[in-house]
Design an enzyme around this catalytic site. Structure first.
Site, PDB file in Angstrom:
ATOM      1  N   TYR A 154       0.837  -1.213   0.000  1.00  0.00           N
ATOM      2  CA  TYR A 154       0.000   0.000   0.000  1.00  0.00           C
ATOM      3  C   TYR A 154       0.872   1.264   0.000  1.00  0.00           C
ATOM      4  O   TYR A 154       0.639   2.206  -0.768  1.00  0.00           O
ATOM      5  CB  TYR A 154      -0.902  -0.047   1.237  1.00  0.00           C
ATOM      6  CG  TYR A 154      -1.885   1.087   1.381  1.00  0.00           C
ATOM      7  CD1 TYR A 154      -3.031   1.140   0.594  1.00  0.00           C
ATOM      8  CD2 TYR A 154      -1.683   2.086   2.328  1.00  0.00           C
ATOM      9  CE1 TYR A 154      -3.941   2.175   0.746  1.00  0.00           C
ATOM     10  CE2 TYR A 154      -2.597   3.117   2.491  1.00  0.00           C
ATOM     11  CZ  TYR A 154      -3.724   3.157   1.690  1.00  0.00           C
ATOM     12  OH  TYR A 154      -4.626   4.185   1.841  1.00  0.00           O
ATOM     13  N   ALA A 156       3.934   1.609  -1.044  1.00  0.00           N
ATOM     14  CA  ALA A 156       4.601   1.756  -2.344  1.00  0.00           C
ATOM     15  C   ALA A 156       3.634   2.319  -3.382  1.00  0.00           C
ATOM     16  O   ALA A 156       3.993   3.188  -4.184  1.00  0.00           O
ATOM     17  CB  ALA A 156       5.146   0.403  -2.802  1.00  0.00           C
TER      18      ALA A 156
END
Ligand code: NAP
Length: 246
Positions: A154, A156
């Site tokens: 998430y 990233a």
């Protein structure tokens, strides 16, 4: 916000939570809103029925599927004939510690949260380039700024959307198209509702304003970034997080 009156906007993931509140607030400002749903058609129907004003549109729109996005954009253009604003809001979490995270959990989050923004932004920019105006607002997250255990996929995806937004802002600024982000902190929606009570209490203890935010708090910042009141702001992120930087 007077400048929003009569303009058109597409809000992805507007069947629930922040997207639903944003669609409602923008309609209240006089915009014609295309609300979209992935799996929650019944929720979307209620959101649609509650929208103030008229001339709105409701469409199925899976941001993890390019053909669904293309189909959705065609319907929006057939109905509205133009598009002044895009809010890339649809998002998911598939939290897991890295050593237990399946490749499919990583891919699902990236495909929805980051690749979906790529496809939607590309189609919106095409329309906005011709009109030489437009505003795109991408919903990121405090987690994309500071990271979080169990949220590498998430984090990233959201950090990716911020960097993507800054790049596109530089590509399209000369056409008077603006691209910004709103990064919510800890907001009361289904996404946070599913967290264990102890984790919620821990997060709230990290918020200087000592409470969770509401979807409307995010919606109001989105409206500002879509409006002419922010006409000299692009490539930026507004954090709506009660001062939370873990
Ligand atoms: P939510 O209540 O879980 O709602 C998520 C929305 O995204 C739903 O309308 C859902 O639609 C839609 N969606 C999910 N996958 C989709 C797909 N493949 N195609 C189309 N729509 C899809 O979440 P939320 O809290 O409102 O979150 C909205 C955005 O804010 C997300 O990008 C999230 O990462 C971000 N955010 C939230 C918080 C928070 O504390 N809540 C904090 C930071 C950032 P369907 O149900 O119809 O599929």
């Amino acid at each position: 916000m007077e400048s929003l009156k009569g303009k058109t906007v597409l809000v992805t993931g507007s069947s629930r939570g922040i997207g639903a509140a944003t669609a409602n607030f923008l309609a209240g400002q006089g915009m014609r809103v295309a609300i979209t749903y992935g799996r929650s058609k019944e929720h979307a129907e209620r959101v649609f029925a509650d929208l103030p004003g008229d001339g709105h549109l409701m469409i199925p729109f899976n941001v993890a599927d390019e053909s669904s996005i293309k189909d959705g954009f065609s319907k929006v253009m057939a109905e509205f004939g133009e598009l002044s604003g895009l809010v890339n809001n649809a998002g998911i979490t598939r939290d897991q510690l890295l050593l237990r995270m399946k490749e499919s959990e990583f891919d699902e989050v990236i495909d929805t949260n980051l690749k979906g923004v790529f496809h939607c932004t590309k189609l919106a920019i095409k329309v906005m380039m011709k009109a030489r105006t437009g505003s795109i607002v991408n919903i990121t997250s405090v987690i994309g700024q500071v990271g979080g255990p169990g949220q590498s996929n998430y984090a990233a995806s959201k950090a990716g959307v911020e960097a993507f937004s800054k790049s596109i802002a530089q590509e399209v600024g000369s056409r008077k198209i603006r691209v910004n982000c709103v990064a919510p902190g800890f907001i009361t929606t289904d996404m946070t509702d599913e967290l264990p009570e102890a984790i919620k209490e821990h997060y709230v203890s990290l918020v200087p304003l000592q409470t969770m935010g509401e979807p409307l708090d995010v919606a109001q910042s989105v409206a500002f970034l879509l409006s002419d009141e922010s006409k000299y702001i692009t490539g930026q992120t507004i954090s709506v997080n009660g001062g939370m930087y873990m």
